[in-house]
Design an enzyme around this catalytic site. Sequence first.
Site, PDB file in Angstrom:
ATOM      1  N   HIS A   1     -32.446  65.293 -24.382  1.00 55.86           N
ATOM      2  CA  HIS A   1     -34.494  65.474 -24.424  1.00 55.86           C
ATOM      3  C   HIS A   1     -34.561  65.621 -22.991  1.00 55.86           C
ATOM      4  O   HIS A   1     -34.639  65.412 -22.311  1.00 55.86           O
ATOM      5  CB  HIS A   1     -34.769  64.977 -25.958  1.00 55.86           C
ATOM      6  CG  HIS A   1     -35.602  63.585 -25.176  1.00 55.86           C
ATOM      7  ND1 HIS A   1     -36.381  63.720 -24.603  1.00 55.86           N
ATOM      8  CD2 HIS A   1     -35.249  62.794 -25.475  1.00 55.86           C
ATOM      9  CE1 HIS A   1     -36.685  61.825 -24.885  1.00 55.86           C
ATOM     10  NE2 HIS A   1     -36.235  61.961 -25.175  1.00 55.86           N
TER      11      HIS A   1
ATOM     12  N   ASP B   1     -35.777  58.500 -19.594  1.00 56.36           N
ATOM     13  CA  ASP B   1     -35.915  59.265 -20.933  1.00 56.36           C
ATOM     14  C   ASP B   1     -36.666  60.501 -20.851  1.00 56.36           C
ATOM     15  O   ASP B   1     -38.249  60.529 -20.808  1.00 56.36           O
ATOM     16  CB  ASP B   1     -36.884  58.005 -22.009  1.00 56.36           C
ATOM     17  CG  ASP B   1     -37.353  58.443 -22.837  1.00 56.36           C
ATOM     18  OD1 ASP B   1     -36.458  58.992 -23.584  1.00 56.36           O
ATOM     19  OD2 ASP B   1     -38.358  57.400 -24.106  1.00 56.36           O
TER      20      ASP B   1
ATOM     21  N   GLU C   1     -38.145  66.323 -28.217  1.00 57.31           N
ATOM     22  CA  GLU C   1     -38.342  64.943 -29.193  1.00 57.31           C
ATOM     23  C   GLU C   1     -39.132  63.370 -29.318  1.00 57.31           C
ATOM     24  O   GLU C   1     -39.229  63.083 -30.271  1.00 57.31           O
ATOM     25  CB  GLU C   1     -37.322  64.298 -28.641  1.00 57.31           C
ATOM     26  CG  GLU C   1     -36.434  63.313 -29.478  1.00 57.31           C
ATOM     27  CD  GLU C   1     -36.754  62.484 -28.417  1.00 57.31           C
ATOM     28  OE1 GLU C   1     -36.091  60.823 -29.359  1.00 57.31           O
ATOM     29  OE2 GLU C   1     -37.266  62.120 -27.661  1.00 57.31           O
ATOM     30  N   GLU C   2     -39.712  63.905 -28.008  1.00 55.85           N
ATOM     31  CA  GLU C   2     -41.078  62.464 -28.496  1.00 55.85           C
ATOM     32  C   GLU C   2     -42.482  62.321 -29.529  1.00 55.85           C
ATOM     33  O   GLU C   2     -43.144  61.798 -29.118  1.00 55.85           O
ATOM     34  CB  GLU C   2     -41.863  62.382 -26.348  1.00 55.85           C
ATOM     35  CG  GLU C   2     -40.760  62.601 -25.917  1.00 55.85           C
ATOM     36  CD  GLU C   2     -40.001  60.433 -25.989  1.00 55.85           C
ATOM     37  OE1 GLU C   2     -39.892  59.658 -26.895  1.00 55.85           O
ATOM     38  OE2 GLU C   2     -39.112  61.002 -25.210  1.00 55.85           O
TER      39      GLU C   2
ATOM     40  N   ASP D   1     -29.174  59.875 -25.047  1.00 54.35           N
ATOM     41  CA  ASP D   1     -31.219  59.551 -24.597  1.00 54.35           C
ATOM     42  C   ASP D   1     -30.741  57.931 -24.044  1.00 54.35           C
ATOM     43  O   ASP D   1     -31.232  57.448 -24.795  1.00 54.35           O
ATOM     44  CB  ASP D   1     -31.136  59.844 -25.997  1.00 54.35           C
ATOM     45  CG  ASP D   1     -33.512  59.572 -25.725  1.00 54.35           C
ATOM     46  OD1 ASP D   1     -33.883  59.205 -24.486  1.00 54.35           O
ATOM     47  OD2 ASP D   1     -33.884  59.733 -26.595  1.00 54.35           O
TER      48      ASP D   1
ATOM     49  N   HIS E   1     -41.879  55.953 -21.745  1.00 53.85           N
ATOM     50  CA  HIS E   1     -43.773  56.794 -22.400  1.00 53.85           C
ATOM     51  C   HIS E   1     -44.545  55.756 -20.861  1.00 53.85           C
ATOM     52  O   HIS E   1     -45.441  55.531 -22.359  1.00 53.85           O
ATOM     53  CB  HIS E   1     -43.788  55.958 -23.714  1.00 53.85           C
ATOM     54  CG  HIS E   1     -41.878  56.602 -24.424  1.00 53.85           C
ATOM     55  ND1 HIS E   1     -41.849  55.735 -25.668  1.00 53.85           N
ATOM     56  CD2 HIS E   1     -41.771  57.643 -24.071  1.00 53.85           C
ATOM     57  CE1 HIS E   1     -41.287  56.271 -26.546  1.00 53.85           C
ATOM     58  NE2 HIS E   1     -41.391  57.646 -25.523  1.00 53.85           N
TER      59      HIS E   1
HETATM   60  N1  BES Z   1     -35.797  56.797 -26.273  1.00 51.98           N
HETATM   61  C1  BES Z   1     -36.457  57.181 -27.004  1.00 51.98           C
HETATM   62  C2  BES Z   1     -35.707  56.347 -28.584  1.00 51.98           C
HETATM   63  C3  BES Z   1     -34.976  54.774 -28.037  1.00 51.98           C
HETATM   64  C4  BES Z   1     -36.208  54.083 -27.008  1.00 51.98           C
HETATM   65  C5  BES Z   1     -34.163  54.679 -27.976  1.00 51.98           C
HETATM   66  C6  BES Z   1     -35.985  52.947 -26.423  1.00 51.98           C
HETATM   67  C7  BES Z   1     -33.822  53.243 -27.888  1.00 51.98           C
HETATM   68  C8  BES Z   1     -34.629  52.039 -27.210  1.00 51.98           C
HETATM   69  C9  BES Z   1     -37.170  58.501 -27.661  1.00 51.98           C
HETATM   70  O1  BES Z   1     -36.968  59.118 -26.649  1.00 51.98           O
HETATM   71  C10 BES Z   1     -38.320  57.894 -28.797  1.00 51.98           C
HETATM   72  O2  BES Z   1     -39.434  57.754 -28.029  1.00 51.98           O
HETATM   73  N2  BES Z   1     -38.206  58.240 -29.456  1.00 51.98           N
HETATM   74  C11 BES Z   1     -39.117  57.641 -30.706  1.00 51.98           C
HETATM   75  C12 BES Z   1     -39.544  58.649 -31.784  1.00 51.98           C
HETATM   76  C13 BES Z   1     -39.478  59.665 -32.711  1.00 51.98           C
HETATM   77  C14 BES Z   1     -38.995  59.814 -33.751  1.00 51.98           C
HETATM   78  C15 BES Z   1     -40.593  60.279 -31.857  1.00 51.98           C
HETATM   79  C16 BES Z   1     -39.543  56.137 -30.431  1.00 51.98           C
HETATM   80  O3  BES Z   1     -38.678  55.501 -30.240  1.00 51.98           O
HETATM   81  O4  BES Z   1     -40.426  55.594 -30.783  1.00 51.98           O
HETATM   82 ZN    ZN Z   2     -35.522  59.640 -25.247  1.00 49.05          ZN
END
Ligand code: BES
Ligand code: ZN
Length: 550
Positions: free
Chosen positions: A252, A272, A306-307, A334, A411
């Site tokens: 992403h 990320d 994605e975020e 990711d 984040h």
């Molecule tokens: N890269 C993250 C997902 C992630 C974080 C996987 C830490 C494993 C460990 C992704 O960009 C993210 O932040 N996803 C969101 C969910 C999405 C539906 C908004 C999350 O994990 O809260």
């Molecule tokens: Zn991510």
Amino acid sequence: MRHLNTLTPKRQLGLAIALSSLLLSSPAQASPAATNASNANSSSPRVWISLGDAAYQALQKLPRLKARSETSVAALASGPAPANSSGAVLEREAALEQVHLVEVDEGGLADLSEAVHESLRRCGGYLFHASKEEGLRSLQRLSRPTPALLAASKPSYVIDQQALVTPMLSQMQASNIGQTILDLSAFTNRYYTSSSGVAASNWLKTRWSNLAAGRSDITVEQFSHPAWAQKSVIATFKGTDNASEVVVLGAHLDSIAGANTGESTRAPGADDDASGVASLTEIIRSLVASNFKPRRTLKFMAYAAEEVGLRGSQEIAKSFAAMNANVVGVIQLDMTNYKGAINDIYLFTDYTDAGQNQFLTQLIQTYLPTLKIGSDRCGYACSDHASWNAQGYATSMPFESSFAADNPYIHSANDTYANSGNQADHSLKFARMALAYAVELGADGPAVTPPADKTETFSGSLTLNQTRSFGPFKLKAGGTLKASSSGTGDIDLFVKKGAPASSSSYDCKSDGSTASESCSVNSTANTDVYVLLKGYTAGSYKLTVSYTPQ
Ligand code: BES
Ligand code: ZN
């Protein structure tokens, strides 16, 4: 080292939000249902979101949302448990978690993001639904197992492209990945609505286009999303003879830093997920440098948004499913550059396909035998692979660490290249694995070519030394191709793999003194086979080419 709270691991709070089909509900797009359901006392439109237990609990403490629960289901977060590298079936964690569909005031959603971010160190954690009906459909999908693959073909997962893959792997460079991470993290942020998020998409389109310069079979396009400004970027290598079968490699493009990310918020998103996009970029560079032309179509995708709920990838995956696209495999990179745990590559088992994960394990064992493989799960729809999984496609999500030991800086303004050690050695492992995946799956042709009874008829006279060439015939790995001739005079037969045959260059020849000759070749790799008939006396000849699979 990040603080791990063993009593409240993230996965307990994991938001078992699988996928909905949705657009961001904005006031302008609110459906009639949304309008009807509007709370008369509220100035903010009512919208529908789905979310897991933990986020639902957070939400109930937020008065501004005026939450009203519609319904909830026990969600199945994953497919069957895959086997690990020693062949044992891994223990499967409880896959059932409650997911709630809730009607809320849109104006309070930032509060929810903030609350979830504070308590779960995750952003968002809920998915929007364009209407109540969409939300219900999404929940319905959650309450039964991942749909069977619809139209998609199941690949053979044969590993037979060593001659191509091995040299490509050795010329891939961590420093190239590192430079792309730096370039992407130099944008103020890559937020899906910000001007720098738009600029990053345009920059990547140019970067990938430059890598593909001079190749008419590679196109680079942006995929527009009507509800926000940032576009996804897609580079397509058109398959030579099996183009309708598609392999997707994704990461992403967007970044985020807290619930109130805005124009000037610093969100470098180096790990990320600049690390994933940079890995894809190095794969594209390497494939082009080796002049690789896949038989299947390869698509490299940098998803927008994605975020904020997997929105870009959902729109793309839904559009592919709507076209009945034959997507035979999807891989998501990711977060690839922060080595937080003992193993090198963790294959996530939820929202992914056990068969394809097993293929990745074999690819790693074949091409990167020093790497240690682990497995883990997010426990919720944590990245874009879940968007494809929701449409029934086979996905994988190889991750940089165990779920609990991932990069603690994501984040935030601190998700920088420096905080991944100012090098991209960890990402290089993922880029190499995904290149092997692209070449091995990309090199595969139709299941059986040529048809078992393919006959080439040639009638006419061939005089002394006159030749006639046939092919190419597509020989699939492990198969045997047999050419045989019959007729009235005397001819000779030559068969060659990879290039047209001649009487001085062949893999097999049959030069008896009649018209009845026969020659077989087999191959451990997919290859083109050419057949040559060479006349000795005038006559009428028939050539039959038959194929026996492995
Ligand atoms: N890269 C993250 C997902 C992630 C974080 C996987 C830490 C494993 C460990 C992704 O960009 C993210 O932040 N996803 C969101 C969910 C999405 C539906 C908004 C999350 O994990 O809260
Ligand atoms: Zn991510």
